[in-house]
Design a protein around this motif. Sequence first.
Motif, PDB file in Angstrom:
ATOM      1  N   ALA A   1      12.868  -3.726 -25.693  1.00  0.00           N
ATOM      2  CA  ALA A   1      14.117  -3.752 -26.466  1.00  0.00           C
ATOM      3  C   ALA A   1      14.675  -2.347 -26.633  1.00  0.00           C
ATOM      4  CB  ALA A   1      13.885  -4.408 -27.823  1.00  0.00           C
ATOM      5  N   ALA A   2      13.804  -1.351 -26.831  1.00  0.00           N
ATOM      6  CA  ALA A   2      14.263   0.037 -26.960  1.00  0.00           C
ATOM      7  C   ALA A   2      14.891   0.518 -25.658  1.00  0.00           C
ATOM      8  CB  ALA A   2      13.097   0.927 -27.365  1.00  0.00           C
ATOM      9  N   VAL A   3      14.286   0.165 -24.549  1.00  0.00           N
ATOM     10  CA  VAL A   3      14.841   0.541 -23.233  1.00  0.00           C
ATOM     11  C   VAL A   3      16.187  -0.163 -23.017  1.00  0.00           C
ATOM     12  CG1 VAL A   3      14.472   0.400 -20.741  1.00  0.00           C
ATOM     13  CG2 VAL A   3      12.606   1.106 -22.242  1.00  0.00           C
ATOM     14  N   GLU A   4      16.244  -1.445 -23.362  1.00  0.00           N
ATOM     15  CA  GLU A   4      17.483  -2.205 -23.217  1.00  0.00           C
ATOM     16  C   GLU A   4      18.604  -1.633 -24.090  1.00  0.00           C
ATOM     17  OE1 GLU A   4      19.815  -5.146 -21.499  1.00  0.00           O
ATOM     18  OE2 GLU A   4      17.733  -4.642 -21.021  1.00  0.00           O
ATOM     19  N   LYS A   5      18.239  -1.235 -25.318  1.00  0.00           N
ATOM     20  CA  LYS A   5      19.226  -0.643 -26.221  1.00  0.00           C
ATOM     21  C   LYS A   5      19.771   0.668 -25.645  1.00  0.00           C
ATOM     22  CE  LYS A   5      19.753   1.057 -30.921  1.00  0.00           C
ATOM     23  NZ  LYS A   5      19.073   1.423 -32.157  1.00  0.00           N
ATOM     24  N   ARG A   6      18.873   1.452 -25.077  1.00  0.00           N
ATOM     25  CA  ARG A   6      19.284   2.706 -24.468  1.00  0.00           C
ATOM     26  C   ARG A   6      20.255   2.466 -23.305  1.00  0.00           C
ATOM     27  NH1 ARG A   6      15.299   5.893 -20.678  1.00  0.00           N
ATOM     28  NH2 ARG A   6      15.854   4.077 -19.489  1.00  0.00           N
ATOM     29  N   ALA A   7      20.002   1.422 -22.550  1.00  0.00           N
ATOM     30  CA  ALA A   7      20.849   1.123 -21.392  1.00  0.00           C
ATOM     31  C   ALA A   7      22.264   0.733 -21.817  1.00  0.00           C
ATOM     32  CB  ALA A   7      20.235   0.016 -20.562  1.00  0.00           C
ATOM     33  N   HIS A   8      22.385   0.124 -23.026  1.00  0.00           N
ATOM     34  CA  HIS A   8      23.698  -0.321 -23.487  1.00  0.00           C
ATOM     35  C   HIS A   8      24.434   0.717 -24.309  1.00  0.00           C
ATOM     36  CE1 HIS A   8      23.366  -4.327 -21.900  1.00  0.00           C
ATOM     37  NE2 HIS A   8      22.145  -4.446 -22.430  1.00  0.00           N
TER      38      HIS A   8
END
Length: 104
Positions: free
Chosen positions: A96-103
């Motif tokens: 989720a942290a990686v996904e948040k960073r991507a967005h």
Amino acid sequence: MNITDPAQTVAQIVKNRNFLGFGLQGLYLNKRRNTNARKAMMKLITFDQLKPNKGIPYCRVHLMRKVEAGGFPKPVPLSCRRIAWLEAEVDAWIAAAVEKRAHD
């Protein structure tokens, strides 16, 4: 096979190892695979394993602040003085942290 004779029907099913199109061995293997998947999901990871295994650099105090704020998964109490986290929840938090960073 005579459908009216239940004993013969059961004997035929056992002989063929087939019930409703599923082999009995296949049902057993699927059950065993599901159990293994469940065990993998239930693996615990201690605080000392978080940094070397997952790369989480937080100290205990900061990590517990994040737990209380809802920013990190809640630990599982193992005893009155020992806690651990479900590895699957920690992995989901990292994803989720990686996904948040991507967005962002």
